[in-house]
Design an enzyme around this catalytic site. Structure first.
Site, PDB file in Angstrom:
ATOM      1  N   LYS A  53      49.544  40.933  47.698  1.00 61.66           N
ATOM      2  CA  LYS A  53      49.980  40.182  46.511  1.00 61.66           C
ATOM      3  C   LYS A  53      51.472  40.396  46.262  1.00 61.66           C
ATOM      4  O   LYS A  53      52.210  39.448  45.972  1.00 61.66           O
ATOM      5  CB  LYS A  53      49.152  40.616  45.282  1.00 61.66           C
ATOM      6  CG  LYS A  53      47.733  40.069  45.343  1.00 61.66           C
ATOM      7  CD  LYS A  53      46.798  40.697  44.328  1.00 61.66           C
ATOM      8  CE  LYS A  53      45.366  40.211  44.602  1.00 61.66           C
ATOM      9  NZ  LYS A  53      44.355  40.888  43.777  1.00 61.66           N
ATOM     10  N   GLN A  97      44.211  45.542  39.331  1.00 62.84           N
ATOM     11  CA  GLN A  97      43.320  45.422  40.487  1.00 62.84           C
ATOM     12  C   GLN A  97      41.966  46.081  40.188  1.00 62.84           C
ATOM     13  O   GLN A  97      41.913  47.222  39.743  1.00 62.84           O
ATOM     14  CB  GLN A  97      43.988  46.065  41.717  1.00 62.84           C
ATOM     15  CG  GLN A  97      43.217  45.883  43.003  1.00 62.84           C
ATOM     16  CD  GLN A  97      43.129  44.419  43.437  1.00 62.84           C
ATOM     17  OE1 GLN A  97      44.089  43.670  43.357  1.00 62.84           O
ATOM     18  NE2 GLN A  97      41.950  44.013  43.882  1.00 62.84           N
ATOM     19  N   ASP A 120      45.077  36.209  36.189  1.00 60.93           N
ATOM     20  CA  ASP A 120      43.809  36.275  36.931  1.00 60.93           C
ATOM     21  C   ASP A 120      42.760  35.365  36.262  1.00 60.93           C
ATOM     22  O   ASP A 120      41.749  35.033  36.874  1.00 60.93           O
ATOM     23  CB  ASP A 120      43.275  37.718  36.919  1.00 60.93           C
ATOM     24  CG  ASP A 120      43.367  38.374  38.280  1.00 60.93           C
ATOM     25  OD1 ASP A 120      43.509  37.643  39.283  1.00 60.93           O
ATOM     26  OD2 ASP A 120      43.269  39.617  38.345  1.00 60.93           O
TER      27      ASP A 120
END
Ligand code: NAP
Length: 280
Positions: A53, A97, A120
């Site tokens: 990422k 994460q 997200d």
């Protein structure tokens, strides 16, 4: 006739090139897109994901911050970090994460991220916005699946789509996005007694289960669009999806491979959401 391949690597490249151009323009205007990625603990797969990422951010010309913490970090410490990033004007997206160490409540953490930075799309508010058809961040994996379907030129209106899997991050938002595109949607899960009965009728199948060979050629309607979200390993340790590629590609009209299908699109849509957040 064998199915045509939907190439996620190729589509990702095109979208990322457009994102990089828009990011450069924003940077010229003094508003460089910025993503903060937080990793707590030492899960090896998570380390690979966050590295990818951050690299994607770098390649797109974004500002990125990677914060790594020991598994002993407390929930309060993590919430305090998020609060600081919520107020940091150089940061337009915050990603924590998953999975987190057991002593940290993931729901509390997701809800602590400012809605304007929830790139997200996992918060209850983002989920509600999707449900209500309002503007907001769409979870990256299903958002990427929609782009893959769009790239084929396939018109979803009035088509029957079957989603296998009902997780909050993939299956459910996928079903809502397909519904928004005017497909008729069926959601299957581990309690569905006859999966093949449903998939046989599907013009589009999205498999998001996490079990290889969930969908085989004898379960698919000829010409169907098949999107494989799953990430599994076969007995030789090779990466594979939920779909038996060999048999399904003999029947389907379109199919995504694993790897090179949904995977690259997930990070691409994370960049797209971060860019959108920076554009305001
Ligand atoms: P998850 O939370 O474990 O959900 C799996 C879903 O599959 C559940 O809803 C489960 O039903 C359903 N299921 C299990 N066995 C089934 C069966 N025999 N028939 C029908 N449905 C069944 O997983 P997830 O997070 O949604 O992820 C799914 C897969 O996608 C995993 O392999 C994951 O690694 C992969 N993934 C890939 C990406 C990417 O970027 N490519 C991103 C995210 C996830 P119940 O609800 O009844 O338990």
């Amino acid at each position: 006739m064998p199915a045509r391949l939907i190439n996620g690597n190729e589509l990702s490249k095109q979208i990322r090139s457009d994102i990089a151009q828009r990011a450069a323009e924003l940077t010229r205007q003094g508003r460089r897109p910025g993503l903060a990625v937080i990793l707590v603990g030492d899960d090896p797969a998570s380390h690979v994901y966050v590295r990818n990422k951050v690299k994607a951010c770098h390649d797109a010309g974004f500002h990125s911050v990677l914060e790594k913490y020991e598994a002993t970090m407390t929930e309060a410490e993590l919430l305090a970090r998020i609060d600081l990033l919520n107020h940091d004007p150089a940061i337009h997206g915050i990603l924590v994460q998953m999975p987190l160490p057991r002593h940290i409540d993931p729901h509390k953490v997701i809800e602590a991220i400012s809605t304007r930075k929830d790139v997200d799309g996992y918060s209850v508010l983002s989920a509600g916005e999707l449900m209500a058809g309002l503007k907001g961040f769409r979870p990256c994996t299903p958002y990427g699946c929609m782009k893959l379907i769009e790239s084929t030129g396939y018109d979803l209106r009035g088509k029957h789509a079957v989603v296998i899997g009902r997780s909050n991050t993939v299956g459910k938002p996928m079903a809502l996005l397909l519904l928004q595109a005017n497909a008729t949607v069926t959601i299957c899960h581990s309690g569905t007694p006859d999966l093949a009965y449903h998939t046989h009728q599907a013009d589009v199948v999205v498999a998001a289960v996490g079990r290889r060979n969930t969908l085989t050629g004898d379960m698919v309607k000829p010409g169907a669009v098949v999107i494989d979200v799953g990430i599994n390993r076969d007995e030789a340790g090779k990466l594979c999806g939920d779909v038996d590629f060999a048999s399904v590609s003999e029947v389907a009209g379109w199919i995504t491979p694993v790897p090179g299908g949904v995977g690259p699109m997930t990070i691409t849509m994370l960049l797209a959401n971060t860019l959108e957040s920076a554009e305001g």
